[in-house]
Enzyme design. Structure first.
Site, PDB file in Angstrom:
ATOM      1  N   ILE A 191       0.841  -1.200   0.000  1.00  0.00           N
ATOM      2  CA  ILE A 191       0.000   0.000   0.000  1.00  0.00           C
ATOM      3  C   ILE A 191       0.881   1.257   0.000  1.00  0.00           C
ATOM      4  O   ILE A 191       0.887   2.018   0.974  1.00  0.00           O
ATOM      5  CB  ILE A 191      -0.928   0.046   1.237  1.00  0.00           C
ATOM      6  CG1 ILE A 191      -1.519  -1.315   1.540  1.00  0.00           C
ATOM      7  CG2 ILE A 191      -2.055   1.066   1.027  1.00  0.00           C
ATOM      8  CD1 ILE A 191      -2.119  -1.399   2.918  1.00  0.00           C
ATOM      9  N   PRO A 192       1.633   1.498  -1.065  1.00  0.00           N
ATOM     10  CA  PRO A 192       2.411   2.737  -1.095  1.00  0.00           C
ATOM     11  C   PRO A 192       1.464   3.940  -1.115  1.00  0.00           C
ATOM     12  O   PRO A 192       0.448   3.926  -1.815  1.00  0.00           O
ATOM     13  CB  PRO A 192       3.221   2.626  -2.386  1.00  0.00           C
ATOM     14  CG  PRO A 192       2.518   1.623  -3.216  1.00  0.00           C
ATOM     15  CD  PRO A 192       1.799   0.710  -2.274  1.00  0.00           C
ATOM     16  N   HIS A 193       1.787   4.946  -0.336  1.00  0.00           N
ATOM     17  CA  HIS A 193       0.912   6.111  -0.246  1.00  0.00           C
ATOM     18  C   HIS A 193       1.728   7.349   0.111  1.00  0.00           C
ATOM     19  O   HIS A 193       2.828   7.249   0.640  1.00  0.00           O
ATOM     20  CB  HIS A 193      -0.201   5.879   0.779  1.00  0.00           C
ATOM     21  CG  HIS A 193       0.300   5.527   2.142  1.00  0.00           C
ATOM     22  ND1 HIS A 193       0.752   4.253   2.468  1.00  0.00           N
ATOM     23  CD2 HIS A 193       0.447   6.262   3.260  1.00  0.00           C
ATOM     24  CE1 HIS A 193       1.136   4.234   3.722  1.00  0.00           C
ATOM     25  NE2 HIS A 193       0.966   5.452   4.239  1.00  0.00           N
ATOM     26  N   ALA A 194       1.141   8.494  -0.204  1.00  0.00           N
ATOM     27  CA  ALA A 194       1.783   9.770   0.109  1.00  0.00           C
ATOM     28  C   ALA A 194       0.691  10.824   0.233  1.00  0.00           C
ATOM     29  O   ALA A 194      -0.480  10.570  -0.037  1.00  0.00           O
ATOM     30  CB  ALA A 194       2.782  10.147  -0.989  1.00  0.00           C
TER      31      ALA A 194
END
Length: 152
Positions: A64-67
């Site tokens: 779950i890559p997020h920014a």
């Protein structure tokens, strides 16, 4: 909740990337296509910086890559499926096959936390991973995600 943010055009059912940085670039293209006002390099940098702090490959087979971005008003999702799997420096040391890349607005921490909590519940459903992996189209994947979410 997720039906507001996940659409078939958010999904790539056949990621071609072979490593983490490539998949970030590949899924970033979906984010940019959904939100053309975003700066491609800026979004990629934010995602990679977040990933350097700690891997987002924390659930077996899923990352779950997020920014955060101050350029958007609501979350933007890109979902990818890899048949081969991608080395994501996951906690279990195994490749990931499903990736939820999310860009969150900077001014809504509550929504950010609610979505992450909702996803955690979704990913913990035993049928989630296999159900998504067997789907062939973005529409099928979205319908599966939303049906499983509805059962929560």
């Amino acid at each position: 909740m997720l039906e507001k943010f996940i659409k078939p055009e958010s999904v790539n059912v056949d990621l071609q990337s072979t490593d983490k940085e490539e998949v970030f670039e590949e899924l970033n293209e979906i984010l940019i296509s959904l939100c053309p006002s975003l700066d491609r390099a800026e979004v990629l940098k934010a995602l990679l910086e977040r990933e350097q702090k700690m891997t987002t490959g924390i659930i077996p087979g899923i990352a779950i890559p997020h920014a955060i971005s101050d350029k958007i008003k609501e979350p933007v999702f890109a979902i990818g499926k890899s048949k081969k799997g991608i080395d994501f420096d996951s906690l279990d040391k195994k490749p990931v096959h499903i990736i939820f890349m999310i860009l969150f607005p900077a001014d809504d921490t509550s929504l950010h936390l609610n979505i992450m909590q909702r996803l955690a519940l979704l990913f913990n459903k035993t049928e989630f991973y296999n159900s998504v992996m067997e789907k062939l189209t973005g529409e099928q994947i979205v319908n599966t995600i939303l049906a499983i979410e509805e059962s929560l």
